[in-house]
Scaffold this motif. Structure first.
Motif, PDB file in Angstrom:
ATOM      1  N   GLU A   9       0.845  -1.192   0.000  1.00 24.46           N
ATOM      2  CA  GLU A   9       0.000   0.000   0.000  1.00 24.46           C
ATOM      3  C   GLU A   9       0.881   1.242   0.000  1.00 24.46           C
ATOM      4  O   GLU A   9       2.099   1.165   0.201  1.00 24.46           O
ATOM      5  N   ALA A  10       0.271   2.397  -0.228  1.00 23.78           N
ATOM      6  CA  ALA A  10       1.039   3.646  -0.291  1.00 23.78           C
ATOM      7  C   ALA A  10       1.801   3.874   1.006  1.00 23.78           C
ATOM      8  O   ALA A  10       1.226   3.842   2.088  1.00 23.78           O
ATOM      9  N   GLY A  11       3.108   4.071   0.889  1.00 24.29           N
ATOM     10  CA  GLY A  11       3.933   4.381   2.046  1.00 24.29           C
ATOM     11  C   GLY A  11       4.184   3.222   2.991  1.00 24.29           C
ATOM     12  O   GLY A  11       4.746   3.426   4.074  1.00 24.29           O
ATOM     13  N   GLU A  12       3.836   1.991   2.595  1.00 25.98           N
ATOM     14  CA  GLU A  12       3.911   0.879   3.544  1.00 25.98           C
ATOM     15  C   GLU A  12       5.341   0.482   3.870  1.00 25.98           C
ATOM     16  O   GLU A  12       5.642   0.062   4.991  1.00 25.98           O
ATOM     17  N   PHE A  13       6.262   0.606   2.916  1.00 26.82           N
ATOM     18  CA  PHE A  13       7.666   0.290   3.216  1.00 26.82           C
ATOM     19  C   PHE A  13       8.199   1.241   4.284  1.00 26.82           C
ATOM     20  O   PHE A  13       8.852   0.825   5.248  1.00 26.82           O
ATOM     21  N   THR A  14       7.916   2.532   4.120  1.00 25.37           N
ATOM     22  CA  THR A  14       8.398   3.514   5.095  1.00 25.37           C
ATOM     23  C   THR A  14       7.703   3.326   6.433  1.00 25.37           C
ATOM     24  O   THR A  14       8.320   3.500   7.493  1.00 25.37           O
ATOM     25  N   ARG A  15       6.424   2.976   6.407  1.00 23.88           N
ATOM     26  CA  ARG A  15       5.727   2.753   7.669  1.00 23.88           C
ATOM     27  C   ARG A  15       6.333   1.579   8.435  1.00 23.88           C
ATOM     28  O   ARG A  15       6.474   1.629   9.662  1.00 23.88           O
ATOM     29  N   ARG A  16       6.710   0.543   7.722  1.00 22.21           N
ATOM     30  CA  ARG A  16       7.352  -0.586   8.403  1.00 22.21           C
ATOM     31  C   ARG A  16       8.708  -0.167   8.970  1.00 22.21           C
ATOM     32  O   ARG A  16       9.098  -0.624  10.054  1.00 22.21           O
ATOM     33  N   ALA A  17       9.434   0.698   8.256  1.00 18.96           N
ATOM     34  CA  ALA A  17      10.701   1.209   8.787  1.00 18.96           C
ATOM     35  C   ALA A  17      10.467   1.981  10.080  1.00 18.96           C
ATOM     36  O   ALA A  17      11.243   1.871  11.039  1.00 18.96           O
ATOM     37  N   PHE A  18       9.382   2.739  10.131  1.00 15.90           N
ATOM     38  CA  PHE A  18       9.032   3.500  11.340  1.00 15.90           C
ATOM     39  C   PHE A  18       8.645   2.551  12.472  1.00 15.90           C
ATOM     40  O   PHE A  18       9.138   2.665  13.596  1.00 15.90           O
ATOM     41  N   GLU A  19       7.771   1.596  12.178  1.00 11.57           N
ATOM     42  CA  GLU A  19       7.282   0.695  13.217  1.00 11.57           C
ATOM     43  C   GLU A  19       8.378  -0.226  13.739  1.00 11.57           C
ATOM     44  O   GLU A  19       8.330  -0.660  14.896  1.00 11.57           O
ATOM     45  N   ASN A  20       9.386  -0.502  12.915  1.00 13.88           N
ATOM     46  CA  ASN A  20      10.490  -1.369  13.340  1.00 13.88           C
ATOM     47  C   ASN A  20      11.664  -0.575  13.895  1.00 13.88           C
ATOM     48  O   ASN A  20      12.745  -1.137  14.136  1.00 13.88           O
ATOM     49  N   GLY A  21      11.476   0.728  14.100  1.00 18.04           N
ATOM     50  CA  GLY A  21      12.496   1.533  14.736  1.00 18.04           C
ATOM     51  C   GLY A  21      13.660   1.926  13.850  1.00 18.04           C
ATOM     52  O   GLY A  21      14.676   2.421  14.340  1.00 18.04           O
ATOM     53  N   ARG A  22      13.532   1.759  12.525  1.00 17.89           N
ATOM     54  CA  ARG A  22      14.609   2.162  11.623  1.00 17.89           C
ATOM     55  C   ARG A  22      14.593   3.657  11.348  1.00 17.89           C
ATOM     56  O   ARG A  22      15.618   4.248  11.025  1.00 17.89           O
ATOM     57  N   LEU A  23      13.425   4.268  11.433  1.00 15.33           N
ATOM     58  CA  LEU A  23      13.266   5.704  11.269  1.00 15.33           C
ATOM     59  C   LEU A  23      12.336   6.206  12.358  1.00 15.33           C
ATOM     60  O   LEU A  23      11.382   5.506  12.738  1.00 15.33           O
ATOM     61  N   ASP A  24      12.590   7.410  12.879  1.00 17.68           N
ATOM     62  CA  ASP A  24      11.575   8.025  13.738  1.00 17.68           C
ATOM     63  C   ASP A  24      10.692   8.921  12.875  1.00 17.68           C
ATOM     64  O   ASP A  24      10.928   9.086  11.673  1.00 17.68           O
ATOM     65  N   LEU A  25       9.649   9.500  13.478  1.00 11.95           N
ATOM     66  CA  LEU A  25       8.661  10.227  12.686  1.00 11.95           C
ATOM     67  C   LEU A  25       9.265  11.450  12.008  1.00 11.95           C
ATOM     68  O   LEU A  25       8.926  11.767  10.860  1.00 11.95           O
TER      69      LEU A  25
END
Length: 439
Positions: A109-125
């Protein structure tokens, strides 16, 4: 029992003919996609050339490169496979379809790769916001600012402020927990108060950069306004170097605002062509005039155009106003108080106007990239400033340390939101939906 996330796959490059297209796969079945299409799992972090075949029929689809990243050392924090294939539409469609044929793989889905990076602690908001701005950057100033946010400038600043605030709070709480200890003295509280005053001054200076950061991101707004037939649409077309607005001698042709985005020496400028201001009984034109007044009120700069009429109706407001005399190719006499005299038809005076606009935009967007670039950031720092001010407003820290400590904890909570670990699901949905499918 925790649910295992399904594997997602998507094209990460824009559609259309290209030399190379990238298909990204993330999740527990990413390795299965590699073995299913290429017959083997490539070594991690090494580009591997392989023939890609449809696992259902064995038909060769393309020769391409495989890049394999094992969890948690990937963009999303999951196992990630990237396929670099030839960029023809048929090739990309066939390889993606073959990847989606692997059990457990679905379209992203749109932005799902980045959202997983956020949820897995690879990126903060804040870093996610910077990545989004980096993908949309159109000027060099926007790129520099977005990269700073993506690289963690806001996060680092929040950590720095937190490191200064925590010892102050600890000193105040020591007064509450150990009131009879000899090393918890009024002198120590006085020192903590002085440190808090200095910290609040830093926060105030940080807030002062917010306007500049938002202007870099959204653009410096320049409204082109004036009476009907003053040459507003002609000037817009000349500055844009293309026909954007309809030009007609009939008054009231422009009924609504038109926007053009320019890059002036690396600064984003939004030109707004507005309806001519006059008295009218036409309800549609009257609505356009009402909107024009709103755009002028919110503009950083208004170019008030006149072709020779009196200029006493020029607006006043928070933004700057330049009086511009147009149509000077008609040999009209020079008007007093005008800043520029131009002819958008012959080009006379246009170079000076463009240079002045470039300088105006640079003054409001130049310097080091701002740390506060979004309204969310501004609200966090404003809340922090308010909390620190509330602590300083307590007259007697010895008598009311609990109140001081509560205000300081509110400030720490605000800083914690900079990373985005505290927030609403709806806000996150809006943010990630703005990303493309492959990001």
């Amino acid at each position: 029992m925790a649910m295992i996330p399904r594997t997602i796959a998507s094209v990460s490059t824009p559609p259309g003919l290209s030399g190379v297209a990238v298909i990204r796969v993330s999740g527990p079945e990413a390795g299965s996609v590699a073995t299913g299409l290429a017959g083997r799992l490539p070594p991690p972090r090494r580009a591997t050339l392989a023939t890609l075949a449809d696992p259902r029929s064995g038909e060769p689809l393309d020769r391409g490169l495989l890049l394999w990243f094992t969890a948690p050392h990937s963009f999303t924090g999951e196992d990630v496979l990237e396929l670099q294939v030839h960029g023809g539409r048929a090739v990309v469609a066939a390889v993606l379809d073959a990847a989606l044929a692997i059990a457990g793989v679905r379209p992203a889905e749109a932005g799902e790769f980045t959202r997983r990076a956020f949820e897995n602690g690879r990126l903060d908001l804040a870093e996610v916001e910077g990545l989004g701005d980096l993908l949309r950057a159109e000027t060099q100033a926007q790129r520099r600012q977005a990269y700073g946010l993506f690289a963690g400038r806001l996060t680092s600043e929040a950590d720095r402020l937190q490191a200064k605030l925590l010892p102050i709070l600890a000193q105040v709480e020591a007064t509450i927990d150990f009131p009879d200890e000899g090393d918890v003295t009024g002198a120590a509280l006085d020192t903590a108060r002085r440190e808090l005053i200095a910290l609040r001054e830093e926060v105030t200076a940080l807030l002062a950069s917010a306007d500049r950061g938002e202007r870099v991101r959204d653009g410096v707004t320049v409204a082109i306004a004036g009476p009907p037939n003053a040459g507003k649409s002609t000037l817009l077309n000349a500055l844009a170097r293309r026909d954007v607005a309809i030009v007609s001698p009939q008054a009231g042709t422009t009924r609504d605002s038109l926007e053009v985005h320019l890059d002036l020496a690396g600064a984003a400028v939004v030109l707004v062509d507005t309806a001519g201001l006059r008295e009218t009984a036409d309800p549609v034109e009257a609505e356009g005039i009402r909107r024009t007044r709103q755009r002028i009120a919110g503009a950083d700069l208004t170019l008030w155009l006149t072709a020779g009429d009196p200029v006493d109706r020029a607006p006043t407001g928070p933004g700057a106003v330049w009086l511009v005399q147009t149509q000077i190719d008609r040999e009209t006499p020079a008007l007093p108080s005008v800043v520029h005299r131009i002819s958008a038809v012959t080009g006379e005076g246009m170079a000076g106007l463009v240079a002045a606009l470039t300088s105006f935009a640079a003054d409001r967007t130049g310097g080091e990239p701002a740390i506060i670039v979004r309204q969310r950031h501004r609200l966090i720092v404003e809340e922090l400033s308010e909390a620190l001010g509330g602590a300083l407003a307590v007259g007697d820290w010895d008598a009311e340390p609990e109140l001081v400590a509560e205000r300081l904890r509110q400030g720490l909570a605000a800083l914690g939101r900079a990373r985005g670990r505290v927030g609403t699901e709806a806000m996150l949905d809006r943010l990630f939906s703005a990303f493309c499918i492959g990001k």
